[in-house]
Design a protein around this motif. Sequence first.
Motif, PDB file in Angstrom:
ATOM      1  N   ALA A   5      56.166  -3.369 -21.152  1.00  0.00           N
ATOM      2  CA  ALA A   5      55.453  -4.521 -21.699  1.00  0.00           C
ATOM      3  C   ALA A   5      55.760  -5.775 -20.890  1.00  0.00           C
ATOM      4  O   ALA A   5      54.872  -6.595 -20.620  1.00  0.00           O
ATOM      5  N   LEU A   6      57.010  -5.938 -20.466  1.00  0.00           N
ATOM      6  CA  LEU A   6      57.409  -7.098 -19.676  1.00  0.00           C
ATOM      7  C   LEU A   6      56.723  -7.076 -18.316  1.00  0.00           C
ATOM      8  O   LEU A   6      56.229  -8.110 -17.842  1.00  0.00           O
ATOM      9  N   GLU A   7      56.664  -5.931 -17.672  1.00  0.00           N
ATOM     10  CA  GLU A   7      56.002  -5.814 -16.378  1.00  0.00           C
ATOM     11  C   GLU A   7      54.505  -6.120 -16.492  1.00  0.00           C
ATOM     12  O   GLU A   7      53.931  -6.803 -15.646  1.00  0.00           O
ATOM     13  N   LEU A   8      53.878  -5.618 -17.549  1.00  0.00           N
ATOM     14  CA  LEU A   8      52.469  -5.886 -17.768  1.00  0.00           C
ATOM     15  C   LEU A   8      52.240  -7.377 -17.990  1.00  0.00           C
ATOM     16  O   LEU A   8      51.297  -7.964 -17.460  1.00  0.00           O
ATOM     17  N   PHE A   9      53.125  -8.006 -18.752  1.00  0.00           N
ATOM     18  CA  PHE A   9      53.020  -9.446 -19.008  1.00  0.00           C
ATOM     19  C   PHE A   9      53.171 -10.233 -17.711  1.00  0.00           C
ATOM     20  O   PHE A   9      52.424 -11.185 -17.460  1.00  0.00           O
ATOM     21  N   LYS A  10      54.100  -9.840 -16.855  1.00  0.00           N
ATOM     22  CA  LYS A  10      54.305 -10.541 -15.585  1.00  0.00           C
ATOM     23  C   LYS A  10      53.086 -10.422 -14.676  1.00  0.00           C
ATOM     24  O   LYS A  10      52.752 -11.346 -13.948  1.00  0.00           O
ATOM     25  N   LYS A  11      52.407  -9.274 -14.730  1.00  0.00           N
ATOM     26  CA  LYS A  11      51.225  -9.068 -13.896  1.00  0.00           C
ATOM     27  C   LYS A  11      50.059  -9.942 -14.348  1.00  0.00           C
ATOM     28  O   LYS A  11      49.197 -10.292 -13.545  1.00  0.00           O
ATOM     29  N   THR A  12      50.013 -10.273 -15.626  1.00  0.00           N
ATOM     30  CA  THR A  12      48.908 -11.081 -16.124  1.00  0.00           C
ATOM     31  C   THR A  12      49.078 -12.558 -15.800  1.00  0.00           C
ATOM     32  O   THR A  12      48.098 -13.307 -15.784  1.00  0.00           O
ATOM     33  N   LEU A  13      50.293 -12.992 -15.504  1.00  0.00           N
ATOM     34  CA  LEU A  13      50.525 -14.390 -15.157  1.00  0.00           C
ATOM     35  C   LEU A  13      50.078 -14.648 -13.726  1.00  0.00           C
ATOM     36  O   LEU A  13      50.235 -13.791 -12.854  1.00  0.00           O
ATOM     37  N   PRO A  14      49.518 -15.833 -13.456  1.00  0.00           N
ATOM     38  CA  PRO A  14      49.106 -16.125 -12.083  1.00  0.00           C
ATOM     39  C   PRO A  14      50.324 -16.294 -11.189  1.00  0.00           C
ATOM     40  O   PRO A  14      51.388 -16.718 -11.624  1.00  0.00           O
ATOM     41  N   SER A  15      50.141 -15.948  -9.926  1.00  0.00           N
ATOM     42  CA  SER A  15      51.241 -16.116  -8.979  1.00  0.00           C
ATOM     43  C   SER A  15      51.396 -17.586  -8.634  1.00  0.00           C
ATOM     44  O   SER A  15      50.543 -18.410  -8.944  1.00  0.00           O
ATOM     45  N   ALA A  16      52.465 -17.937  -7.949  1.00  0.00           N
ATOM     46  CA  ALA A  16      52.729 -19.328  -7.604  1.00  0.00           C
ATOM     47  C   ALA A  16      51.655 -19.884  -6.675  1.00  0.00           C
ATOM     48  O   ALA A  16      51.337 -21.064  -6.710  1.00  0.00           O
ATOM     49  N   GLY A  17      51.057 -19.053  -5.856  1.00  0.00           N
ATOM     50  CA  GLY A  17      50.033 -19.510  -4.926  1.00  0.00           C
ATOM     51  C   GLY A  17      48.680 -19.739  -5.580  1.00  0.00           C
ATOM     52  O   GLY A  17      47.810 -20.366  -5.007  1.00  0.00           O
ATOM     53  N   ALA A  18      48.479 -19.260  -6.791  1.00  0.00           N
ATOM     54  CA  ALA A  18      47.188 -19.363  -7.449  1.00  0.00           C
ATOM     55  C   ALA A  18      47.182 -20.446  -8.526  1.00  0.00           C
ATOM     56  O   ALA A  18      46.468 -20.361  -9.502  1.00  0.00           O
TER      57      ALA A  18
END
Length: 90
Positions: A5-18
């Motif tokens: 669940a934590l990995e999925l949540f991290k993937k949904t957040l925008p990266s620092a470049g975006a």
Amino acid sequence: NDDDALELFKKTLPSAGASFAQVQVSATSERARALKIVRAAARKSKAPGLDLIALALSGKAAGFEKVIALIDELVINLKKEQEGDDAKKE
């Protein structure tokens, strides 16, 4: 499960470049941009009202309220002229 669940949540957040950057536009730069557009339109149409609007924009005393009033007056005059032209065609 918690790790997935934590990995999925991290993937949904925008990266620092975006990320988005807020841009502040000053009244002076906005006035200059509007002046450029009005002058270009004045060159194409040769309408004297547009020259008056450009003059008001280039001055420092008048705000956009005065310019908007001039544009509204120009639109009213153009509508009257169009109605006169349409009447002559009939």
